[in-house]
Design a protein around this motif. Structure first.
Motif, PDB file in Angstrom:
ATOM      1  N   LEU A  29       2.124   2.325   7.393  1.00  0.00           N
ATOM      2  CA  LEU A  29       2.812   2.057   5.916  1.00  0.00           C
ATOM      3  C   LEU A  29       4.457   2.957   6.068  1.00  0.00           C
ATOM      4  O   LEU A  29       4.509   3.242   6.668  1.00  0.00           O
ATOM      5  N   GLU A  30       4.833   2.209   4.720  1.00  0.00           N
ATOM      6  CA  GLU A  30       5.901   2.138   4.849  1.00  0.00           C
ATOM      7  C   GLU A  30       6.820   2.277   3.807  1.00  0.00           C
ATOM      8  O   GLU A  30       6.457   0.828   2.955  1.00  0.00           O
ATOM      9  N   SER A  31       7.924   2.872   2.764  1.00  0.00           N
ATOM     10  CA  SER A  31       8.124   2.420   1.472  1.00  0.00           C
ATOM     11  C   SER A  31       9.423   2.140   1.908  1.00  0.00           C
ATOM     12  O   SER A  31      10.771   2.564   2.344  1.00  0.00           O
ATOM     13  N   PHE A  32       9.435   1.075   0.581  1.00  0.00           N
ATOM     14  CA  PHE A  32      11.726   0.579   1.415  1.00  0.00           C
ATOM     15  C   PHE A  32      11.924  -0.659   0.045  1.00  0.00           C
ATOM     16  O   PHE A  32      10.557  -1.269  -0.397  1.00  0.00           O
ATOM     17  N   ALA A  33      12.634  -0.081  -0.253  1.00  0.00           N
ATOM     18  CA  ALA A  33      13.278  -1.378  -1.550  1.00  0.00           C
ATOM     19  C   ALA A  33      12.668  -1.606  -3.307  1.00  0.00           C
ATOM     20  O   ALA A  33      12.047  -2.173  -3.447  1.00  0.00           O
ATOM     21  N   GLY A  34      11.673  -0.331  -3.296  1.00  0.00           N
ATOM     22  CA  GLY A  34      11.098   0.429  -4.468  1.00  0.00           C
ATOM     23  C   GLY A  34       9.552  -0.198  -4.269  1.00  0.00           C
ATOM     24  O   GLY A  34       9.013  -0.414  -5.039  1.00  0.00           O
ATOM     25  N   ARG A  35       9.304  -0.729  -2.996  1.00  0.00           N
ATOM     26  CA  ARG A  35       7.628  -1.516  -2.654  1.00  0.00           C
ATOM     27  C   ARG A  35       7.052  -0.817  -1.355  1.00  0.00           C
ATOM     28  O   ARG A  35       7.809  -0.131  -0.689  1.00  0.00           O
ATOM     29  N   ILE A  36       5.684  -0.645  -1.598  1.00  0.00           N
ATOM     30  CA  ILE A  36       5.448  -0.388  -0.085  1.00  0.00           C
ATOM     31  C   ILE A  36       4.754  -1.552   1.136  1.00  0.00           C
ATOM     32  O   ILE A  36       4.717  -2.485   0.474  1.00  0.00           O
ATOM     33  N   TRP A  37       5.436  -0.625   2.547  1.00  0.00           N
ATOM     34  CA  TRP A  37       5.332  -2.236   2.827  1.00  0.00           C
ATOM     35  C   TRP A  37       3.865  -2.063   4.006  1.00  0.00           C
ATOM     36  O   TRP A  37       4.159  -0.513   4.292  1.00  0.00           O
ATOM     37  N   ALA A  38       2.970  -2.582   3.788  1.00  0.00           N
ATOM     38  CA  ALA A  38       2.012  -2.898   5.115  1.00  0.00           C
ATOM     39  C   ALA A  38       1.504  -3.281   5.931  1.00  0.00           C
ATOM     40  O   ALA A  38       1.746  -4.409   5.700  1.00  0.00           O
ATOM     41  N   PHE A  39       1.922  -2.717   7.343  1.00  0.00           N
ATOM     42  CA  PHE A  39       1.937  -3.374   8.665  1.00  0.00           C
ATOM     43  C   PHE A  39       0.952  -3.526   8.738  1.00  0.00           C
ATOM     44  O   PHE A  39      -0.075  -2.878   9.187  1.00  0.00           O
ATOM     45  N   SER A  40       0.081  -4.487   9.845  1.00  0.00           N
ATOM     46  CA  SER A  40      -1.206  -4.437  10.636  1.00  0.00           C
ATOM     47  C   SER A  40      -0.339  -5.411  12.014  1.00  0.00           C
ATOM     48  O   SER A  40       1.077  -5.603  11.897  1.00  0.00           O
ATOM     49  N   ASP A  41      -0.877  -5.816  12.773  1.00  0.00           N
ATOM     50  CA  ASP A  41      -0.338  -6.190  14.447  1.00  0.00           C
ATOM     51  C   ASP A  41       0.123  -7.824  14.146  1.00  0.00           C
ATOM     52  O   ASP A  41       1.060  -8.400  15.016  1.00  0.00           O
ATOM     53  N   SER A  42      -0.667  -8.705  12.825  1.00  0.00           N
ATOM     54  CA  SER A  42       0.374 -10.027  12.502  1.00  0.00           C
ATOM     55  C   SER A  42       0.531  -9.748  11.244  1.00  0.00           C
ATOM     56  O   SER A  42       0.510 -11.810  10.939  1.00  0.00           O
TER      57      SER A  42
END
Length: 179
Positions: A29-42
């Protein structure tokens, strides 16, 4: 699931309202550009944090684990098994084409099958160290640090952001890399 706390009450939750189900197992999980970015494998899920919904989904790009993504003043950088990426605030740019294949230290030579526990920064006997992405502000470089199983040396593909140029850096011996 991702649960958010109540405004200005970071230890209070209303799980009947402020819960979001993510359809994949998340690696980072990362916060960037006013949003939360949730990453999985693909997949990448762009989450609007105020109304708490999945705003956008990118399929085919993922992230290895929580140490494989970093946010800088120039954007967000991360890696998966197939490439290295830069989100400049507008779009996702694959930046690893120049280092993906060709020599002993190419991205395709990194053994991702034996990474082991993604939270282990110190390599285990069963596998390599997971790639780590860090920002070097004094050089305006993003370092994609990895270990080849053939030796104890750590390597870093250094991406100089202003010139968009790659360099290969090496450390000698079994140095521990922490983020």
């Amino acid at each position: 699931f991702i649960v958010k706390s109540l405004p200005y009450k970071f230890d209070t939750f209303d799980i009947s309202r402020d819960i979001l189900r993510i359809p994949d197992k998340l690696n980072a999980l990362e916060s960037f550009a006013g949003r939360i970015w949730a990453f999985s494998d693909s997949k990448i899920f762009k989450i609007e944090p105020n109304t708490f919904y999945i705003e956008d989904k990118t399929i085919g790009i993922g992230c290895l684990h929580d140490k494989s993504v970093t946010v800088t003043p120039f954007g967000m950088f991360w890696c998966d098994k197939s490439n290295l990426y830069w989100h400049n605030g507008q779009t996702i740019l694959p930046i690893g084409e120049a280092i993906k294949a060709g020599n002993t230290y190419s991205w395709d030579k990194v053994d991702f099958s034996n990474i082991g526990n993604a939270n282990e920064i110190v390599p285990t006997s069963s596998g390599g160290q997971p790639p780590i992405v860090v920002f070097d502000p004094s050089r305006n470089c993003v370092l994609f640090i990895f270990r080849l199983d053939s030796n104890d040396n750590r390597y870093a593909h250094a991406f100089h952001i202003p010139s968009k140029r790659w360099e290969l850096w090496e450390t000698q011996g079994s140095n521990k890399i922490f983020q």
